[in-house]
Design a protein around this motif. Structure first.
Motif, mmCIF file in Angstrom:
data_model
loop_
_atom_site.group_PDB
_atom_site.id
_atom_site.type_symbol
_atom_site.label_atom_id
_atom_site.label_comp_id
_atom_site.label_asym_id
_atom_site.label_seq_id
_atom_site.Cartn_x
_atom_site.Cartn_y
_atom_site.Cartn_z
ATOM 1 N N GLU A 141 4.910 6.525 -2.699
ATOM 2 C CA GLU A 141 4.122 6.575 -3.920
ATOM 3 C C GLU A 141 5.103 6.876 -5.049
ATOM 4 O OE1 GLU A 141 0.415 5.765 -2.250
ATOM 5 O OE2 GLU A 141 1.046 5.900 -4.349
ATOM 6 N N LYS A 175 0.672 -0.867 -5.440
ATOM 7 C CA LYS A 175 1.042 -1.480 -4.186
ATOM 8 C C LYS A 175 1.181 -2.981 -4.378
ATOM 9 C CE LYS A 175 -0.370 -1.933 0.626
ATOM 10 N NZ LYS A 175 -1.409 -1.601 1.616
ATOM 11 N N ASP A 214 4.090 -2.090 2.563
ATOM 12 C CA ASP A 214 3.549 -3.063 1.628
ATOM 13 C C ASP A 214 3.916 -4.470 2.084
ATOM 14 O OD1 ASP A 214 6.203 -3.383 0.986
ATOM 15 O OD2 ASP A 214 6.037 -2.690 -1.081
ATOM 16 N N ARG A 264 6.727 -5.457 4.865
ATOM 17 C CA ARG A 264 6.174 -5.859 6.160
ATOM 18 C C ARG A 264 6.760 -7.204 6.602
ATOM 19 N NH1 ARG A 264 1.278 -5.375 4.860
ATOM 20 N NH2 ARG A 264 0.588 -7.515 4.561
ATOM 21 N N GLU A 290 0.374 0.690 15.213
ATOM 22 C CA GLU A 290 -0.849 0.977 14.473
ATOM 23 C C GLU A 290 -0.671 2.263 13.666
ATOM 24 O OE1 GLU A 290 -4.345 -0.112 13.045
ATOM 25 O OE2 GLU A 290 -3.408 -1.216 14.695
ATOM 26 N N GLY A 291 -1.061 2.217 12.393
ATOM 27 C CA GLY A 291 -0.946 3.383 11.523
ATOM 28 C C GLY A 291 0.272 3.359 10.618
ATOM 29 N N THR A 292 1.241 2.469 10.904
ATOM 30 C CA THR A 292 2.417 2.358 10.044
ATOM 31 C C THR A 292 2.030 1.656 8.756
ATOM 32 O OG1 THR A 292 3.883 2.206 11.953
ATOM 33 C CG2 THR A 292 4.759 1.449 9.848
ATOM 34 N N ARG A 293 2.398 2.238 7.621
ATOM 35 C CA ARG A 293 2.025 1.683 6.334
ATOM 36 C C ARG A 293 3.227 1.034 5.673
ATOM 37 N NH1 ARG A 293 -0.967 5.847 2.616
ATOM 38 N NH2 ARG A 293 -1.209 3.907 1.433
ATOM 39 N N ASN A 309 0.335 -10.153 10.041
ATOM 40 C CA ASN A 309 0.856 -8.907 10.617
ATOM 41 C C ASN A 309 1.981 -9.201 11.613
ATOM 42 O OD1 ASN A 309 -1.068 -6.578 9.699
ATOM 43 N ND2 ASN A 309 -2.422 -8.273 10.276
ATOM 44 N N HIS A 348 3.328 -6.847 14.731
ATOM 45 C CA HIS A 348 2.408 -5.720 14.863
ATOM 46 C C HIS A 348 1.884 -5.721 16.298
ATOM 47 C CE1 HIS A 348 -0.976 -3.025 14.360
ATOM 48 N NE2 HIS A 348 -0.595 -2.757 13.128
ATOM 49 N N ARG A 399 7.399 3.284 3.505
ATOM 50 C CA ARG A 399 6.528 4.050 4.405
ATOM 51 C C ARG A 399 5.869 5.192 3.642
ATOM 52 N NH1 ARG A 399 5.501 4.556 9.780
ATOM 53 N NH2 ARG A 399 4.895 6.604 10.508
ATOM 54 N N GLY A 400 4.586 4.962 3.321
ATOM 55 C CA GLY A 400 3.822 5.976 2.616
ATOM 56 C C GLY A 400 4.333 6.261 1.223
#
Length: 352
Positions: free
Chosen positions: A17, A22, A265, A269, A260-263, A135, A138, A14-15
């Motif tokens: 880095e 990615k 890879d 996922r 929606e908006g959940t990140r 997805n 989702h 989640r987000g």
């Protein structure tokens, strides 16, 4: 099973880095899978498997013809429900190009099995299933968790109106009874989709669907009395729907829902939203390899007999990364799915 929300919120993806590109985690897993030779085609396996299903279908048709106008035909209806379930799994593998690498033979086989033999549109299902794979779980993008009748999250429950709001209150108890209508639902949506702009071959698909039902209803009402024909349809279609639901429901229902908006890879996922089902040879045959749902979602074109070996590789790799990897038994998977359905329906039961 851990709380689905926690799995998403605490996932390293989640987000994140951490200096990697990615998708690099999946690239490493893909390399290991390819090096193990798990993506090569298995023509002998599919020849034997599809041949066995074809023989079972021929045997069911022969038994139907021999028995004539008899209540013993209900046993044939039950047996053919299993055969139809296996045909559905065959169409699934053809659609994913697990059998053939080229598009044309895959589509030809899919149209034959899905449209002509099952009465389900290959093109409609392919479009729907492709969106699901892109997805999974989702809330906005996966058609398999759209709140058509059932609700799959508390957010959907809060927004539910009409039939979904009424059914959602007791959806866990109603789930298996509703599955008896799934075969008819697939056929209804198939005919409905013929008018869709996304349908590539509406005339061909429509002709094959009509041919299926002319043969199906023609044979039933020619050989059987009207009452026995209707009973045959009820048993056959009802058990066929339950079989399909029993194969597909354990794969994602009750696993984390993605808002929606959940990140996430690609690897996370697919892994976090999927559930594997243990059970050995019987479950492998019953579910057509879809009990290895995590591996199937990561490598959709992987032939069914390679999935068991891929499972060991994938589980070990997820452990290296600290990615939650969930698998359980067949009955436990249904308990988890029904428990989730009961939980998300609580707001509807509390409302007056």
């Amino acid at each position: 099973m851990a709380n689905p929300t926690v799995l998403i919120e605490n996932s390293p993806a989640r987000g994140r880095e951490q200096g990697r590109e990615k998708g690099s985690d999946f690239s490493e897993l893909s390399r290991r899978i390819a090096d193990a030779g798990l993506l090569r085609r298995r023509p002998l396996y599919y020849t034997v498997r599809f041949g066995a299903v074809a023989l079972a279908l021929a045997g069911g048709v022969a038994a139907f013809a021999v028995l004539g106008d008899s209540w013993a035909q209900l046993a044939v209806a039950a047996a053919l429900a299993v055969v139809f379930g296996q045909l559905g799994l065959a169409a699934h593998d053809l659609a994913h190009r697990q059998v053939f690498t080229r598009r044309r033979p895959s589509e030809a086989g899919g149209l034959l099995v899905a449209n002509l033999l099952l009465g389900m549109s290959y093109g409609w299902w392919m479009n729907k299933h492709t969106r699901h794979h892109a997805n999974p779980n989702h809330e906005e993008k996966d058609p398999d968790v759209s709140p058509d009748i059932l609700v799959w999250s508390r957010g959907q429950a809060a927004r539910a109106k009409g039939l979904p709001r009424f059914v959602g209150k007791h959806q866990a108890a109603l789930f298996f009874p509703l599955l008896t209508l799934e075969g008819l639902n697939l056929s209804f949506n198939s005919f409905k989709a013929l008018r869709s702009p996304s349908m590539k071959r509406p005339v061909l698909e429509g002709a094959l669907l009509v041919a299926h039902f002319v043969l199906y209803f023609g044979a039933l009402f020619t050989v059987l009395s009207p009452g026995r024909a209707l009973a045959f349809i009820a048993v056959h279609q009802g058990l066929f729907g339950i079989y399909l639901g029993s194969v597909f429901a354990p794969n994602h229902k009750g696993m984390p829902m993605i808002e929606e908006g959940t990140r996430l890879d690609f690897l996370r996922r697919q892994v976090l939203t999927s559930r594997n089902v243990r059970g050995g040879v019987f479950v492998d045959a019953f579910m057509g390899g879809l009990n290895y749902q995590i591996e199937h979602h990561l490598f959709p074109s992987m032939p069914t007999p390679a999935l068991a070996r891929a499972q060991a590789v994938t589980e070990a790799y997820c452990a290296e990364l600290g990615v939650p990897y969930h698998q359980t038994g067949l009955l436990a998977s249904h308990r988890e799915a029904l428990r989730h359905m009961r939980r998300v329906g609580e707001p509807l039961r509390a409302a007056r």
